[in-house]
Write an enzyme that holds these catalytic residues in place. Structure first.
Site, mmCIF file in Angstrom:
data_model
loop_
_atom_site.group_PDB
_atom_site.id
_atom_site.type_symbol
_atom_site.label_atom_id
_atom_site.label_comp_id
_atom_site.label_asym_id
_atom_site.label_seq_id
_atom_site.Cartn_x
_atom_site.Cartn_y
_atom_site.Cartn_z
ATOM 1 N N TRP A 135 42.926 -25.135 -10.719
ATOM 2 C CA TRP A 135 41.601 -25.579 -11.138
ATOM 3 C C TRP A 135 40.879 -24.586 -12.045
ATOM 4 O O TRP A 135 39.834 -24.910 -12.605
ATOM 5 C CB TRP A 135 40.724 -25.802 -9.899
ATOM 6 C CG TRP A 135 40.849 -24.712 -8.868
ATOM 7 C CD1 TRP A 135 41.597 -24.754 -7.725
ATOM 8 C CD2 TRP A 135 40.255 -23.400 -8.886
ATOM 9 N NE1 TRP A 135 41.509 -23.566 -7.041
ATOM 10 C CE2 TRP A 135 40.684 -22.714 -7.726
ATOM 11 C CE3 TRP A 135 39.388 -22.751 -9.765
ATOM 12 C CZ2 TRP A 135 40.283 -21.407 -7.429
ATOM 13 C CZ3 TRP A 135 38.991 -21.450 -9.481
ATOM 14 C CH2 TRP A 135 39.437 -20.794 -8.316
ATOM 15 N N ASN A 136 41.384 -23.365 -12.208
ATOM 16 C CA ASN A 136 40.555 -22.348 -12.869
ATOM 17 C C ASN A 136 40.404 -22.556 -14.374
ATOM 18 O O ASN A 136 39.398 -22.168 -14.958
ATOM 19 C CB ASN A 136 41.082 -20.938 -12.567
ATOM 20 C CG ASN A 136 42.536 -20.752 -12.924
ATOM 21 O OD1 ASN A 136 43.324 -21.693 -12.901
ATOM 22 N ND2 ASN A 136 42.913 -19.529 -13.246
ATOM 23 N N GLY A 211 50.094 -21.497 -9.534
ATOM 24 C CA GLY A 211 49.337 -21.452 -8.279
ATOM 25 C C GLY A 211 49.648 -20.192 -7.507
ATOM 26 O O GLY A 211 50.109 -19.191 -8.057
ATOM 27 N N GLU A 233 54.343 -19.929 -12.428
ATOM 28 C CA GLU A 233 53.392 -18.875 -12.792
ATOM 29 C C GLU A 233 52.470 -18.705 -11.602
ATOM 30 O O GLU A 233 51.623 -19.549 -11.315
ATOM 31 C CB GLU A 233 52.605 -19.242 -14.046
ATOM 32 C CG GLU A 233 51.940 -18.026 -14.686
ATOM 33 C CD GLU A 233 50.434 -18.093 -14.701
ATOM 34 O OE1 GLU A 233 49.828 -17.529 -13.757
ATOM 35 O OE2 GLU A 233 49.864 -18.693 -15.613
ATOM 36 N N LEU A 234 52.680 -17.593 -10.887
ATOM 37 C CA LEU A 234 52.020 -17.414 -9.597
ATOM 38 C C LEU A 234 50.939 -16.332 -9.685
ATOM 39 O O LEU A 234 50.362 -16.114 -10.743
ATOM 40 C CB LEU A 234 53.075 -17.099 -8.539
ATOM 41 C CG LEU A 234 54.237 -18.114 -8.468
ATOM 42 C CD1 LEU A 234 55.245 -17.696 -7.424
ATOM 43 C CD2 LEU A 234 53.703 -19.510 -8.194
ATOM 44 N N CYS A 267 44.123 -15.586 -13.816
ATOM 45 C CA CYS A 267 45.407 -15.023 -13.377
ATOM 46 C C CYS A 267 45.689 -13.701 -14.064
ATOM 47 O O CYS A 267 46.069 -12.718 -13.425
ATOM 48 C CB CYS A 267 46.539 -16.010 -13.667
ATOM 49 S SG CYS A 267 46.401 -17.572 -12.767
ATOM 50 N N GLU A 364 46.060 -9.979 -4.283
ATOM 51 C CA GLU A 364 45.348 -10.480 -5.456
ATOM 52 C C GLU A 364 43.916 -10.793 -5.057
ATOM 53 O O GLU A 364 43.669 -11.467 -4.058
ATOM 54 C CB GLU A 364 46.003 -11.747 -6.008
ATOM 55 C CG GLU A 364 45.257 -12.299 -7.212
ATOM 56 C CD GLU A 364 45.908 -13.532 -7.826
ATOM 57 O OE1 GLU A 364 45.746 -13.756 -9.036
ATOM 58 O OE2 GLU A 364 46.590 -14.269 -7.080
#
Length: 464
Positions: A135-136, A211, A233-234, A267, A364
Site C-alpha cells: 500500500w505504500n 511485502g 522485493e521484501l 522500502c 526494519e
C-alpha cells in the site's frame, strides 16, 4: 473479528479514521471469472507487437497526467500520503511509461549469438503473472512491476493491499481506456487465504510480490510447490554511510528527506545511518534540525511533508520499536511519541547511540524514525552496514569517489547510491539480496524476468 472484516477490504482515511469505502472480496466463482478474463486478455495481448504495446503505454501516461489531481486525491485519502508527494508519484508513473515506450521495444528484439545468424535468442511471453502488491506506493509499486512484465506480452493479475483497492480500480479503468485488451490487467480483490489456490491455477505462470519477509516466505513456498517462478522485493534496513570527508549538509538533508518521505514508509530509504566518529556529533545535530523542520499535518495541504502513517497497527508497531530502543539505551533526540490529534500521526523521530545489539538495529523500522549509529572508521562502517539480514539498497557519502566505488563492491545490497539517496528509476534495476528477496524489477532486467528466453538454432544448412 466480525464477519464483515473477513468479507470485505476496508478503505479508511488514516488522517481522520473515517471509513471511505468497502470492497467485497470475491468468492470462488468470482475469482474464477476474473482469472478466465485474464487468460482471454493475455491471449490477445501476447499477439500484439511491442510497438503496439508501447502505444498503450503512451496513452496511459497521458491519462495519468490528465487525472493527476484525482488520482493523487485517492492516494492521499486511502493511505495518507501528503498530496504533493502523491502527485509526484502519479507523474513518476507517467514518466516511467514514456521511458518504456521509447526504449522498450528494443529490449525484446531477437539477440544474436556468436554461432552466427542461424542461432538467436528470443524473449517471449509466458502467461499471466499474479502480483501481490503493498500500500505504500499504490500506483508506482504496481506499475513499476506491471509495465516491464506487460511489455514482455504477459498479463498482470493484481491482488492489491486491502486499504488501497480504490487506487487499483482507478488504474484498471485507465488501462482499459488506454486500449489494453480487457483482462490483460485485472484487479483481484480477495482474502489472503485464497492466494495459494490462485498461485496453483494453471493459468498463472509466475508470481511477483512486494511485502514483508513472512509474506515472501509463504508465497515463495507456495510458488515452489507449484513450480512457478517468483520474484520478491521484501523488507529493507538500508545503511546510509557518512564518512568523515562527506558534505555533511547535503548528507544530513538527504538522510532526513529520504527517511521522512511518505512518513518513513519506504522500502529503500536511510533506515540505519552509520556515521564516522570524527563527524558523528556534527552530523547528528544537522540531521535532527532537518527532521524537526518538516511540516506535519493534513495530507491534503500542499505544504505538508509528513502526514499520517497508513495504518493504526503500523503506528503502534513503530512506537513499540522506539520504546524498546530507548529502554535498551538509545538516545531519543526528537519525537518518539504519537501526536495528540485524530488519525495515525507519529512524531518524526531521531534515535542516536543505536548499537548492533538493539532490536531497532536488526529490525526494519517502517515509519518516520531515523536511527544513528557510530562507526569508528570505514571498515567498521562496512561491517555494521552488512550486519543485517536485509540487503535491499545502501548509500555512501564521501568526497572520495574511488573509495566509494570500492566500498560499494563490499556492501551486500541490490543497489548502492553514492552521494545521493536510494531511488527507484526505470533506467536501473531494483531488487535485493539476503532476506530482501530476489529477482529484479525495472530496466531491461525487469522485462526479461517473466519471459521465455528461447534459443532458436536453424540447422537446416549445417553439414551433417
Amino acid at each position: 473479528m466480525s464477519t464483515i472484516d473477513i468479507a470485505v477490504a476496508k478503505s479508511t482515511n488514516p488522517a481522520t479514521g473515517e471509513n471511505i469505502a468497502t470492497y467485497p472480496y470475491l468468492d470462488a466463482p468470482g475469482i474464477s471469472d476474473v482469472v478466465k478474463s485474464a487468460v482471454q486478455g493475455f491471449t490477445v495481448w501476447r499477439n500484439t507487437t511491442p510497438t503496439k504495446r508501447v502505444a498503450v503505454f503512451r496513452r496511459l501516461a497521458q491519462f495519468l497526467r490528465r487525472d493527476t489531481d484525482n488520482l493523487a486525491g485517492v492516494i492521499t485519502a486511502e493511505m495518507g500520503k501528503p498530496v504533493t508527494q502523491a502527485r509526484a508519484e502519479v507523474n513518476k508513473c507517467a514518466d516511467m511509461l514514456d521511458w518504456y515506450a521509447e526504449n522498450g521495444p528494443a529490449m525484446l528484439g531477437d539477440q544474436s549469438t556468436t554461432i552466427g545468424p542461424e542461432a538467436y535468442i528470443s524473449y517471449l511471453p509466458t502467461g499471466t503473472v499474479l502480483a501481490i502488491m503493498p500500500w505504500n506506493f499504490p500506483l508506482w509499486q504496481i506499475l513499476r512491476g506491471a509495465v516491464p512484465i506487460m511489455l514482455g506480452g504477459n498479463g498482470y493479475l493484481l491482488k492489491p493491499a486491502t486499504n488501497v483497492v480504490g487506487c487499483a480500480l482507478k488504474l484498471e479503468a485507465l488501462w482499459e481506456e488506454a486500449g489494453l485488451p480487457e483482462g490483460a490487467f485485472a484487479v483481484l480483490n480477495c482474502d489472503r487465504d485464497q492466494i495459494p489456490g490462485i498461485i496453483h491455477h494453471p493459468a498463472i505462470t509466475g508470481v511477483a510480490l512486494t511485502g514483508g519477509t513472512l509474506a515472501g516466505q509463504s508465497v515463495a513456498a507456495e510458488a515452489g510447490r507449484a513450480l512457478k517462478k517468483v520474484i520478491l522485493e521484501l523488507g529493507g534496513s538500508d545503511p546510509f554511510i557518512v564518512l568523515a570527508d562527506a558534505d555533511l549538509d547535503s548528507a544530513a538533508q538527504a538522510a532526513a528527506t529520504g527517511r521522512m518521505t511518505n512518513a518513513g514508509q519506504v522500502c529503500i530509504s536511510a533506515k540505519r545511518i552509520i556515521v564516522e566518529r570524527a563527524v558523528y556529533a556534527e552530523f547528528t545535530a544537522k540531521l535532527t534540525r532537518h527532521v524537526e523542520s518538516f511540516k506535519i499535518g493534513d495530507p491534503r495541504d500542499p505544504d505538508t511533508f509528513i502526514g499520517p502513517m497508513a495504518k493504526e497497527e503500523a503506528l503502534l508497531e513503530v512506537d513499540n520499536q522506539v520504546r524498546r530502543a530507548v529502554e535498551e539505551g538509545a538516545e531519543l533526540l526528537t519525537g518518539g511519541h504519537r501526536l495528540p490529534r485524530p488519525g495515525s500521526f507519529y512524531a518524526p523521530t531521531v534515535l542516536a547511540g543505536v548499537t548492533e545489539s538493539m532490536a531497532v538495529f536488526q529490525e526494519e523500522v517502517f515509519g518516520p524514525v531515523a536511527t544513528v549509529i557510530l562507526a569508528e572508521d570505514t571498515e567498521d562502517a562496512l561491517a555494521k552496514a552488512n550486519n543485517s539480514e536485509f540487503g535491499l539498497s545502501a548509500a555512501i557519502w564521501t568526497k572520495d569517489n574511488t573509495k566509494a566505488r570500492q566500498m560499494a563492491r563490499q556492501i551486500d545490497a541490490g543497489g548502492v547510491f553514492i552521494n545521493g539517496p536510494s531511488v527507484s528509476d526505470p533506467r536501473i534495476p531494483i531488487g535485493g539480496v539476503k532476506k530482501s528477496g530476489f529477482g529484479r524489477e525495472l530496466s531491461y532486467l525487469g522485462v526479461h524476468e517473466f519471459t521465455n528466453i528461447q534459443a532458436v538454432w536453424d540447422q537446416t544448412h549445417q553439414p551433417r
